[in-house]
Structure formats: C-alpha cells, structure tokens
Design a protein around this motif. Sequence first.
Motif, short mmCIF file in Angstrom:
data_model
loop_
_atom_site.label_atom_id
_atom_site.label_comp_id
_atom_site.label_asym_id
_atom_site.label_seq_id
_atom_site.Cartn_x
_atom_site.Cartn_y
_atom_site.Cartn_z
N GLY A 1 -26.44 -60.52 -83.68
CA GLY A 1 -25.70 -59.90 -82.62
C GLY A 1 -26.65 -59.81 -81.23
O GLY A 1 -26.34 -59.34 -80.27
N VAL A 2 -27.76 -60.51 -81.27
CA VAL A 2 -28.54 -60.63 -80.06
C VAL A 2 -29.03 -62.21 -80.11
O VAL A 2 -29.24 -62.69 -81.12
N ALA A 3 -29.42 -62.62 -79.05
CA ALA A 3 -30.13 -63.84 -78.75
C ALA A 3 -31.48 -64.06 -79.38
O ALA A 3 -31.93 -64.90 -79.72
N GLU A 4 -32.24 -62.78 -78.86
CA GLU A 4 -33.66 -63.06 -79.23
C GLU A 4 -34.08 -61.51 -79.23
O GLU A 4 -33.48 -60.41 -78.55
N GLU A 5 -35.30 -61.16 -79.92
CA GLU A 5 -35.83 -59.82 -80.02
C GLU A 5 -37.46 -60.32 -80.42
O GLU A 5 -37.82 -61.20 -81.03
N SER A 6 -38.16 -59.04 -80.07
CA SER A 6 -39.64 -59.23 -80.34
C SER A 6 -40.07 -58.33 -81.84
O SER A 6 -39.14 -57.44 -82.17
N PHE A 7 -40.95 -58.98 -82.27
CA PHE A 7 -41.67 -58.23 -83.67
C PHE A 7 -42.89 -58.48 -83.66
O PHE A 7 -43.56 -59.34 -82.92
N ASP A 8 -43.73 -57.39 -84.37
CA ASP A 8 -44.98 -57.51 -84.47
C ASP A 8 -45.05 -58.16 -85.90
O ASP A 8 -44.61 -57.50 -86.96
N ALA A 9 -45.90 -59.16 -86.04
CA ALA A 9 -46.06 -60.00 -87.25
C ALA A 9 -47.14 -61.00 -87.09
O ALA A 9 -47.35 -61.74 -86.05
N ASP A 10 -48.16 -61.11 -87.98
CA ASP A 10 -49.19 -62.32 -88.14
C ASP A 10 -48.63 -63.67 -88.65
O ASP A 10 -49.28 -64.58 -88.51
#
Length: 84
Positions: free
Chosen positions: A17-26
């Motif tokens: 439902g979105v083109a992009e989004e940010s996450f915290d991940a290593d």
Amino acid sequence: MTQVMVRYWAAAKAAAGVAEESFDADTLAEALDAVRRRHPGELTQVLRRCSFLIDGDPVGTRGHDTVRLAPGGTVEVLPPFAGG
C-alpha cells in the motif's frame, strides 16, 4: 541499528500500500522481518516470490541473515515480472 529504505515494486507495492518506507535493520533478514511485522497480510505471501537488490546489487542465493545493510542504504523488493 541501521536505517534503510525499502522500496516495493509491482505486486509488492500493491500489497504494502506504499511505494517505500524506512526501517531500522542491520541485515536483510532483519529488514524483511520488520516488513512482515508491519504488513502481516498479503505482502508476507508476496515476499516469498521476490528477489532483492541491496544498493543496486542482487542478493541472489545468499542467506538473508548474511547480507549486511549500509546506513542510508536501499532494499529493492522485486516480485517476478511477466514479459521481457
């Protein structure tokens, strides 16, 4: 944790439902776990068929837990595409 941008294409974009989004991940595995937690429905199923690019480089058959993500990096989520 490293902040990365996850970009969805085609069926993955529709399911998220979105083109992009940010996450915290290593690692890629951590990023995909975060995606699944945020989108537990159809996107989880779509991810099983996807390939991934990390900052433009294909992941291929590498284990997702071994693929390190750079700060500010991008994960491209690519479902199979029809046609050429």
